[in-house]
Write a protein that holds these residues in place. Structure first.
Motif, PDB file in Angstrom:
ATOM      1  N   ALA A 497      -5.697   7.068  -1.422  1.00  0.00           N
ATOM      2  CA  ALA A 497      -6.910   6.742  -1.362  1.00  0.00           C
ATOM      3  C   ALA A 497      -7.216   8.062  -0.385  1.00  0.00           C
ATOM      4  O   ALA A 497      -8.003   8.635  -1.159  1.00  0.00           O
ATOM      5  N   GLU A 498      -6.411   8.696   0.652  1.00  0.00           N
ATOM      6  CA  GLU A 498      -6.880   9.893   1.300  1.00  0.00           C
ATOM      7  C   GLU A 498      -6.398  10.937   0.697  1.00  0.00           C
ATOM      8  O   GLU A 498      -7.977  11.594   0.068  1.00  0.00           O
TER       9      GLU A 498
ATOM     10  N   SER B  65      -5.382  -6.550   4.538  1.00  0.00           N
ATOM     11  CA  SER B  65      -5.894  -5.018   3.841  1.00  0.00           C
ATOM     12  C   SER B  65      -5.733  -4.022   3.101  1.00  0.00           C
ATOM     13  O   SER B  65      -6.383  -3.759   4.371  1.00  0.00           O
ATOM     14  N   LEU B  66      -5.414  -3.324   2.782  1.00  0.00           N
ATOM     15  CA  LEU B  66      -4.977  -1.703   3.056  1.00  0.00           C
ATOM     16  C   LEU B  66      -5.399  -0.993   1.629  1.00  0.00           C
ATOM     17  O   LEU B  66      -5.319  -1.654   1.040  1.00  0.00           O
ATOM     18  N   GLU B  73      -8.052  -2.026  -3.499  1.00  0.00           N
ATOM     19  CA  GLU B  73      -6.863  -2.041  -2.533  1.00  0.00           C
ATOM     20  C   GLU B  73      -5.743  -2.984  -2.706  1.00  0.00           C
ATOM     21  O   GLU B  73      -5.889  -3.964  -3.508  1.00  0.00           O
ATOM     22  N   LEU B  74      -4.976  -2.893  -1.971  1.00  0.00           N
ATOM     23  CA  LEU B  74      -3.342  -3.643  -1.795  1.00  0.00           C
ATOM     24  C   LEU B  74      -3.851  -4.996  -1.125  1.00  0.00           C
ATOM     25  O   LEU B  74      -4.684  -4.676   0.126  1.00  0.00           O
ATOM     26  N   LEU B  75      -4.478  -6.014  -1.257  1.00  0.00           N
ATOM     27  CA  LEU B  75      -5.076  -7.429  -0.292  1.00  0.00           C
ATOM     28  C   LEU B  75      -3.188  -8.139  -0.512  1.00  0.00           C
ATOM     29  O   LEU B  75      -2.835  -8.419  -1.247  1.00  0.00           O
ATOM     30  N   LEU B  76      -2.867  -8.168   0.911  1.00  0.00           N
ATOM     31  CA  LEU B  76      -1.781  -9.103   0.886  1.00  0.00           C
ATOM     32  C   LEU B  76      -2.036 -10.455   1.198  1.00  0.00           C
ATOM     33  O   LEU B  76      -2.992 -10.777   2.611  1.00  0.00           O
TER      34      LEU B  76
END
Lengths: 518, 502
Positions: A497-498, B65-66, B73-76
């Motif tokens: 993202a960054e 959520s990253l 996003e990466l969602l766990l």
């Protein structure tokens, strides 16, 4: 500290010149100091651009069109940062690499001239391990100068310096094969520079300015501009080794010493690509057309398919990796039709393709450097790099092959690697713009890449081992730099993202970026 | 500390970090590696238990959520369905680790083996916790790659050939999945897994695209779920060491595919949209064909592990079949079989490994009378085999019962015929082994010495213990099906969230 941008050029230049003047073993120390300081300066620049946006500087206070100006936006800083990290890894590796392979003993009866050093004193005093450092620093300085220059004539100067440093580095070990390859490279690159310079002249005659920003603002169109653009593009494509202008690359990249191969494939090819992208999307955008873009894309696609097939067929590891570069360069140019004028100018997917292509360049930089350095370890430790004789070597340098596999994942575009991010963005763009054919090429290319990576790994994982001789131990720092670069190509895929946001700073497509942000 | 955010990540790191540390160890460092392996898998087990308690008893949600890309996003996320696969892989990882330590003692490249083994578990946990399509894809592809070194672990030409087949199939499948996901996201934006589906709004405008995308997704997932004709890698991959076949090929990899199908049908498309698109009947037909085909092929194989592999091909498609039927009981049957099949099949593979290690038995014709000298192992094998056939009260029966009811609920009575045929075929390829193992005359060439023929000589406890444990679990899963932490109760919660009555 504000002028971090100038230091990224000056530090390697000063260290390189000092290493050249002093010579001997000190050159290695100077090279390392240069690498460390340049990396620090590069990240200061990143921080600067991240906080304050596009940075501009006029040397001596003379504004364009009169003076020489430097400009650092997201894209150029992105490239400088990539060069810094990859360059640092290569430098650390090179410290021990040349000690491991002393190269041919300086034999006065072999009157081969390197053609490298202006001040070459005598054959006996310049070992590859010593002449490497000044040349490598010069290469680094000219890369950074190229990324920062914002007028098309300075860019030419940067390109030429880059070519000279590269050729000298290729023939560093003064072996017959590398000298032939180096001269061929010199001719191709020289031809490229000439074409580019001719384009610059034409463009200057047409527009009366050399500054990129002024050229961009002029929104040039017309036949003369198209011819100028065509010449510059052909010149740069020759240097970037896009099919069918890749003929010089495999021999040159594979016969050089490993740290040089890594720098050439990971960085030098990217410099020509960077310049082409910059010109294409900033200066020649109005003069471009769908047909030209599709042709470039077709060349890229052909490079992907043929380059990968060639890579699969190679019997030597370094040749395989060099052909892989031919294929991966193809991916970069598939970006042109995707980000070009195919659809409506307001389509967001154009920007996605642009960032995707650049992210792919980044991932390839890390992955390919790691691969070439890994091949260097294998070559110098086993004494050969014949792909079909690697049986059992994975047990001897597991970390090297692990790195090779990770880097391979990034080249294949498998998640979670930086290559995946680039591929994802380009694929999304291809599907969104209904240019299905590019999506198919990108996916097939990934599978072919898996083919040659798997050949190497499955050979290495074989159990039956015939040991010719006990391999030399690998210095830890070399293993670490190979592994570190591979891991970075993975980490950049986990948190993209960054870096992607960073690329937006000062990018073309400003109107589209706001749409993406929503 | 915000447990909801950190717990899913700790769950991943609890096997990722040990994997990285293991890679740094040398082969001879037995104790550091073993302690690390056991404590990591123990920790994961405890965490899984804690999550199960939190979700089921306290009604909590754990979600991390990253940021990944600008709009992705990466969602766990931990919810009952993910809990099923998390629980299954945590428990079986722990047991298989013990088994693998015993099995691989003194064999070369243990560091490599255990390192990649832990990475595989990380990938499986990631698949289980994935809360959206892109996260799922990332871990799904990671699983393809990290299992490759385990398939070729022995380094023989056959192992390398199997590895090639394996890569070809799984990477090819990954490509189909990737293009399907990208296409879907271009139409719908980032797709999260939500019980009941999230893309119904596309039904009117993009019907044809949705059908093609469904086919791409199922084909991509079907490779790992070993749906015919994409199943060929699975029997080939049996060349790998027994713990790999047991945990990965019976559980992790095929489950990743089946779990993906469950997610796509229930949580992306939703049952209603899937039915309206008319994609469920073809899925049911392919799954049924796979069930019958796998069983028939199993009959023709005499290598024990290959027979078990074809049995896996057949049994995993029960999950896809249940998913393709509309009705709560079918959903229960499909999801509960995720766990039941894993526990039963791992038992069988553990036993096959024990036979191979302790008696060098690879062919079922050599198994005659083995029960006399290894009664405990043979008992475990028998429990696994009976469970597969679906004998009450074992776990397999619970699955088949619900699938049968489900087929009636959804007006597809022909499925009952498939289930019965499959059970008959299961009996046909398992019962002879069980019969000969217990009642056959021991082969002379096994031991050679007449007097030792009837002496009890079991495998070491590190191999026997895990086999008996999983056999016991498969018995208890059937007996205690009504307990609130049983797989069945969990499956009922999962089904209740996804209820759709035609």
């Amino acid at each position: 500290m504000i002028e971090a941008a100038i230091w990224v050029i000056l530090i390697p230049l000063i260290c390189g010149l000092a290493a050249f003047a002093i010579g001997g073993r000190t050159s290695r120390l100077l090279g390392l100091i240069g690498a460390g300081l340049t990396t620090i300066a590069a990240f200061l620049l990143v921080a600067e651009v991240w906080v304050n946006g596009v940075w501009e500087y006029s040397l001596g206070g003379w504004e364009a069109p009169l003076g020489i100006s430097l400009r650092a936006d997201g894209l150029s800083t992105f490239m400088i940062a990539m060069t810094a990290v990859v360059g640092l890894g290569i430098s650390l590796y090179a410290v021990r690499y040349f000690a491991l392979t002393p190269g041919p003993s300086p034999d006065p009866s072999a009157p081969l001239r390197t053609g490298a050093g202006r001040g070459e004193k005598s054959q006996a005093t310049w070992l590859p391990s010593e002449s490497y450092w000044p040349l490598w620093m010069l290469l680094w300085a000219s890369l950074n100068a190229l990324f920062l220059s914002s007028d098309i004539f300075n860019l030419y100067v940067g390109l030429e310096l880059l070519t000279l440093a590269s050729v000298a580095l290729i023939i560093l070990e003064r072996e017959r094969a590398s000298i032939i390859a180096g001269l061929r490279y010199l001719l191709a690159a020289f031809l490229g520079s000439m074409a580019y310079l001719l384009g610059v002249a034409l463009l200057y005659a047409e527009a009366g300015v050399l500054d990129l920003q002024l050229l961009a603002d002029a929104e040039l169109t017309g036949t003369a501009v198209q011819v100028a653009g065509g010449l510059m593009a052909v010149g740069l494509l020759l240097k970037a080794a896009l099919f069918p202008m890749h003929f010089w690359l495999p021999a040159a990249h594979s016969s050089a010493p490993a740290p040089v191969s890594a720098a050439l494939s990971a960085l030098v090819v990217k410099a020509a690509f960077y310049l082409l992208i910059r010109l294409w999307f900033e200066v020649f955008e109005p003069a471009s057309s769908i047909a030209v873009e599709q042709v470039i894309g077709v060349l890229g696609a052909t490079a992907i398919i043929l380059g990968s097939f060639q890579a699969i067929r190679q019997a030597r590891l370094k040749m395989m990796i060099a052909y892989s570069t031919v294929a991966q360069v193809g991916y970069l140019f598939v970006m042109i039709p995707l980000a070009g004028s195919f659809g409506d100018p307001q389509d967001v997917w154009r920007f996605e393709a642009w960032t995707g292509g650049l992210y792919h360049a980044l991932s390839h930089g890390f992955a390919k450097a790691s691969m070439f350095l890994a091949a260097g370890v294998i070559l110098s430790s086993l004494g050969h790099d014949r792909v079909w004789n690697l049986a059992g070597s994975a047990a001897r340098f597991p970390v090297i092959y692990l790195s090779f596999g990770i880097a391979g994942m990034s080249l294949m575009g498998l998640p979670p690697s930086a290559g995946f991010v680039g591929k994802w963005l380009m694929l999304t763009s291809a599907v969104e713009s209904a240019q299905w054919w590019w999506a198919v090429i990108l996916l097939v290319g990934g599978l072919l890449t898996a083919g040659y990576v798997a050949i190497v790994l499955s050979q290495a994982l074989q159990r039956d081992v015939e040991i010719d001789r006990e391999p030399d131990p690998i210095p830890r720092i070399m293993t670490l730099s190979v592994f570190g670069l591979a891991v970075l190509s993975m980490l950049l895929g986990l948190r993209a993202a960054e870096p992607l946001e960073f690329l937006e700073i000062g990018a073309p497509f400003q109107t589209l970026i706001t749409t993406v942000e929503e | 500390m915000d447990w909801g955010f950190w717990l899913p990540q700790i769950m991943l790191f609890s096997s990722l970090i040990p994997a990285l540390v293991i890679f740094l160890l040398r082969d001879e460092q037995f104790w550091p590696r073993t302690i690390l392996n056991l404590s990591a898998s123990g920790l994961k087990l405890i965490l899984a238990g804690f999550m199960a308690w939190g979700v089921l008893a306290e009604g909590r949600t754990y979600e991390a959520s990253l940021p990944f890309l600008h709009d992705q996003e990466l969602l766990l996320r931990v919810e009952p369905l993910s809990l099923m696969l998390v629980g299954l892989s945590s428990i079986l990882w722990f047991i298989t680790t013990i088994y693998a330590i015993g099995y691989l003692e003194n064999s070369p490249h243990r560091t490599r083996f255990f390192g990649f083994f832990s990475l595989c578990v990380t990938a499986t946990i990631g698949i289980a916790l994935a809360g959206n399509l892109i996260t799922f894809l990332i871990f799904y592809e990671m699983l393809s790659v990290v299992t490759y070194p385990l398939v070729v672990h022995r380094g023989t030409p056959e192992a390398l050939a199997a590895g090639r087949t394996y890569l070809l199939y799984t990477l090819g499948g990954g490509v189909l999945l990737l293009i399907g996901i990208i296409w879907l996201q271009v139409l719908a934006g980032p797709v999260e897994f939500v019980a009941g589906g999230t893309i119904q709004f596309l039904a009117d405008d993009h019907q044809a695209s949705l059908i093609v995308i469904f086919a791409l997704l199922i084909a991509g997932l079907g490779v790992k779920a070993a749906i015919v004709p994409l199943h060929r890698w699975l029997p080939e991959a049996m060349i790998a060491p027994a713990p790999v076949s047991a945990l990965l090929h019976a559980v992790a990899v095929v489950k990743a595919g089946a779990y993906g199908i469950v997610r796509v049908v229930y949580d992306v498309y939703g049952l209603e949209l899937s039915r309206d698109l008319g994609v469920l009947i073809p899925l049911a037909l392919i799954a049924s064909f796979t069930i019958i085909y796998g069983s028939v092929r199993a009959l023709t194989e005499f290598d024990l592990k290959r027979r078990l592999a074809y049995s896996t091909v057949s049994q995993v498609s029960y999950i896809a079949l249940g998913t393709a039927l509309i009705g709560p009981a079918a959903t229960v049957g499909a999801t509960v079989h995720l766990i039941h099949q894993g526990v039963m099949k791992i038992t069988l593979f553990f036993c096959a490994g024990v036979f191979a290690e302790a008696r060098h038995i690879h062919d079922i014709r050599e198994m005659s009378g083995v029960g006399r000298s290894m009664p405990l192992t043979m008992s475990a094998f028998t429990l696994g085999a009976f469970g597969m056939i679906g004998v009450p009260p074992l776990a397999g029966f619970v699955s088949k019962w619900h699938l049968g009811i489900g087929s009636l609920e959804s007006d597809q009575p022909w499925v009952i015929a498939i289930l019965i045929t499959s059970s008959i075929l299961n009996s046909a390829y398992f019962l002879p082994i069980v019969y000969k193992g217990w009642f056959g005359e021991p082969h002379e060439d096994i031991e050679g010495v007449e007097a030792e023929r009837f002496q009890i000589r079991e495998a070491p406890w590190s191999l026997l213990g895990p086999s008996l444990t999983t056999a016991g679990v498969s018995l208890l899963a059937g007996l205690l099906a009504a307990w609130i932490y049983s797989p069945l109760s969990l499956a009922e919660i999962v089904a209740n969230q996804r209820i759709f009555l035609p």
